[in-house]
Design a protein around this motif. Structure first.
Motif, short mmCIF file in Angstrom:
data_model
loop_
_atom_site.label_atom_id
_atom_site.label_comp_id
_atom_site.label_asym_id
_atom_site.label_seq_id
_atom_site.Cartn_x
_atom_site.Cartn_y
_atom_site.Cartn_z
N ALA A 18 0.89 -1.16 0.00
CA ALA A 18 0.00 0.00 0.00
C ALA A 18 0.93 1.22 0.00
CB ALA A 18 -0.88 -0.03 1.25
N PRO A 19 0.43 2.41 -0.34
CA PRO A 19 -0.96 2.82 -0.53
C PRO A 19 -1.43 2.73 -1.98
CG PRO A 19 0.47 4.74 -0.57
CD PRO A 19 1.38 3.55 -0.36
N VAL A 20 -2.75 2.76 -2.13
CA VAL A 20 -3.38 2.81 -3.46
C VAL A 20 -3.29 4.26 -3.96
CG1 VAL A 20 -5.62 2.71 -4.64
CG2 VAL A 20 -4.96 0.89 -3.04
N VAL A 21 -2.79 4.43 -5.20
CA VAL A 21 -2.77 5.78 -5.79
C VAL A 21 -3.62 5.84 -7.06
CG1 VAL A 21 -0.54 6.43 -4.77
CG2 VAL A 21 -0.57 5.37 -7.03
N ASP A 22 -4.53 4.87 -7.20
CA ASP A 22 -5.48 4.90 -8.31
C ASP A 22 -6.41 6.10 -8.15
OD1 ASP A 22 -4.63 2.46 -9.55
OD2 ASP A 22 -5.65 1.35 -7.96
#
Length: 362
Positions: free
Chosen positions: A155-159
């Motif tokens: 992680a983290p999600v950067v979508d």
């Protein structure tokens, strides 16, 4: 001139050093595998794999797909701390990467029922918090991970949250928003907090999963008509800060008309490394996900992933109990690809060198 000679000597020294290590042990560093077991004695298969093949990383899960009544790797705080300690004791350098998916919201492996905090907020709720609360929240998360020997958080999600019909990102509140600069700022706060307790991170899912409709866990996902170039922006903004980048299995004809991102030289080497200028470790999403396993055999998957420029190959042994792949099979398959010339040893050495660089951050 002296500086150039020194740099050349340093490069050749590193190269010779890597060459001096048996091929199978260099390949072993490229693998992140999932295994069944809440303990890792010296006699356990996972410990033998770490010792024999110089296995670089493991991934831990709480849910057991084989027997739902038993934990897979995580049962309690004390047990998990002991497990990670035993795993590190099996490694030659004490720097085995021990990973979990711990984002907050639906995606957190350290759950309340095992004695953990278990109530970290999802990304979309974090955006409603003030800076101090965000820092406090993610520092608490990193402290908890570190306290039980987890040194790598996927992680983290950067979508970017740009498709409201997206169930896997938008539906689960896993995105920090639509604006790439805002997303990068929240992700940066997450990374800083993880680093405060010595936990490495992985920004994901390159080149962008926020515009998709399907779920790559289940099968082929084509984002060609939905994907937007702005989805690359968080990676450009975080390229110096990111410990690792995780590549998705999405198919995008605009980038590569033949292969999904995780197996694509055009996506990983040409776009992520050359165009965006990211030179760190690249890790695949789980190569047993339906998007890959339904279309490519193991040998082809490994060949394409390595030649595309992936450094860490993730085999979770989680999604289908009937398709567990051993470390021995993975190492022998990749070794055979090197022997046949389908994968060059240079690719292995390059990945090995990047992974050693990453481990120096621990």
């Amino acid at each position: 001139m002296i500086k150039k000679v020194l740099l050349l000597c340093l490069f050749l020294g590193t190269y010779t050093w890597a060459q001096g290590l048996a091929l199978e042990k260099r390949i072993g560093q490229m693998l992140m595998v999932g295994f069944h077991g809440t303990h890792a004695s010296k006699e356990s298969q996972i410990c033998k794999d770490i010792e024999t093949y110089n296995l670089g990383a493991v991934i831990l899960f709480d849910y057991n797909p084989v027997d739902k009544t038993k934990p897979k790797n995580i049962a309690s705080k004390e047990q998990l701390a002991r497990l990670t300690q035993d795993l590190q004791a099996c490694s030659s350098d004490g720097k085995l990467l021990i990973a979990v998916d711990q984002e907050g919201g639906k995606v957190q492996r350290l759950k309340r029922r095992y004695g953990f905090y278990g109530q970290f907020p999802k990304a979309s709720d974090v955006t409603k918090m003030d800076q101090n609360s965000i820092k406090e929240t993610y520092t608490k998360m990193s402290e908890e991970l570190s306290s039980v020997g987890i040194n790598y958080d996927l992680a983290p999600v950067v979508d970017l949250d740009i498709n409201r019909k997206n169930h896997v990102i938008h539906g689960l509140g896993r995105s920090f928003g639509k604006d790439p600069e805002v997303v990068a700022a929240y992700a940066s706060a997450f990374i800083d907090a993880m680093h405060s307790h010595g936990v490495l991170t992985s920004i994901k899912h390159f080149p962008g999963h926020g515009s998709s409709v399907g779920d790559t866990h289940k099968g082929f996902v084509d984002v060609t008509n939905l994907w937007q170039e702005v989805e690359l922006e968080p990676y450009r903004l975080l390229k110096e800060k990111a410990d690792t980048v995780m590549v998705a299995h999405v198919f995008n004809q605009k980038i590569d008309a033949t292969y999904p991102a995780s197996l694509s030289y055009k996506t990983i080497t040409k776009l992520l490394r050359w165009k965006l200028g990211y030179h760190g470790v690249v890790i695949t999403d789980d190569l047993q996900m339906g998007a890959i396993s339904q279309k490519y055999g193991l040998k082809n998957t490994l060949r394409l992933a390595i030649n595309a420029g992936d450094d860490i190959l993730l085999i979770g042994n989680q999604l289908d109990p009937k398709k567990t792949v051993t470390t021995q099979t993975l190492v022998e398959t990749i070794s055979s690809l090197v022997q046949s010339g389908e994968v060059t040893e240079e690719h292995i050495n390059r990945a090995y060198k990047r992974i050693q660089g990453l481990k120096k951050r621990l």
